[in-house]
Design an enzyme around this catalytic site. Structure first.
Site, PDB file in Angstrom:
ATOM      1  N   CYS A  77       0.829  -1.208   0.000  1.00  0.00           N
ATOM      2  CA  CYS A  77       0.000   0.000   0.000  1.00  0.00           C
ATOM      3  C   CYS A  77       0.870   1.268   0.000  1.00  0.00           C
ATOM      4  CB  CYS A  77      -0.979  -0.060   1.167  1.00  0.00           C
ATOM      5  SG  CYS A  77      -2.442   0.947   0.881  1.00  0.00           S
ATOM      6  N   HIS A 176      -3.135  -5.479   1.592  1.00  0.00           N
ATOM      7  CA  HIS A 176      -2.453  -5.694   2.881  1.00  0.00           C
ATOM      8  C   HIS A 176      -2.467  -7.161   3.323  1.00  0.00           C
ATOM      9  CE1 HIS A 176      -2.111  -1.449   4.242  1.00  0.00           C
ATOM     10  NE2 HIS A 176      -3.169  -1.275   3.461  1.00  0.00           N
ATOM     11  N   GLU A 178      -0.712  -8.505   5.428  1.00  0.00           N
ATOM     12  CA  GLU A 178      -0.389  -8.606   6.866  1.00  0.00           C
ATOM     13  C   GLU A 178      -1.649  -8.512   7.729  1.00  0.00           C
ATOM     14  OE1 GLU A 178      -0.154  -5.996   5.085  1.00  0.00           O
ATOM     15  OE2 GLU A 178      -0.457  -4.155   6.245  1.00  0.00           O
TER      16      GLU A 178
END
Ligand code: GLN
Length: 194
Positions: A77, A176, A178
């Site tokens: 991002c 994302h 994560e």
């Protein structure tokens, strides 16, 4: 493997947790000296203008460029924006990847969305698990509007919008990984860094 997460600002703790779960030794990078001995670096999501200003103030721009010329960097991002050559506006960028990005391309924070995407390249161990689509989370995300030179497209939305690109050991994702329990993308990156 020793992996850094750029920890100037943004969602670095989440990356650290997944990397440690995969057995990596993680260093939070705030100064150039912290890059020493690392094999790979993740630049997290956050706010790319702030990140660029802080990296400039901390004398990190050139050391990060040097790192990226030799070792693996993955930007998620805001991190993907930071890796790009061009973001169509004036802000400090590492200019390591032959991509240009359009910031906040899907609208405001409230327009954040999640979508399941096919990413066959994640099938690095031939595991059947890798056949499952990857749940991609987009938060005020950029899109990649041009991929040229040494870079190549990795993932597109069903409408053709490019949301992941790779250039050698450099990776950029609009979304994302994560923020999900699925560690396949992190494993893909660690494989790349080896
Ligand atoms: N909108 C942010 C930027 O332009 C990126 C958002 C994110 O990293 N989740 O820098």
């Amino acid at each position: 493997m020793r992996v850094g997460v750029l920890a100037l600002q943004g969602a670095f703790i989440e990356h650290q947790a997944i990397l440690e779960g995969l057995g990596a030794q993680v260093t939070q990078v705030r100064l150039a000296a912290h890059l020493e001995g690392l094999q790979a670096l993740i630049i997290p999501g956050g706010e790319s203008t702030t990140m660029g200003k802080l990296a400039t103030a901390f004398g990190l721009m050139e050391p990060l460029r040097e790192f990226g010329r030799q070792r693996a960097i993955w930007g998620t991002c805001a991190g993907a924006i930071f890796l790009a050559r061009d973001a169509h506006r004036d802000q400090p960028l590492l200019e390591l990847m032959d991509i240009s990005v359009q910031r906040n391309a899907f609208g405001r924070q409230v327009d954040s969305f999640e979508v399941d995407l096919d990413m066959p390249y994640l099938n690095i161990n031939g595991a059947s698990e890798a056949a499952a689509p990857f749940h991609a989370v987009f938060i005020r995300a950029p899109l990649i509007d041009s991929v040229y030179g040494q870079a190549r497209v990795l993932t597109q939305l069903p409408n053709g919008t490019i949301v992941a690109a790779q250039q050698g050991r450099l990776l950029a994702t609009s979304f994302h990984p994560e923020l999900t329990a699925d560690s396949r993308f992190h494993r893909y990156f660690l494989e790349l860094a080896r």
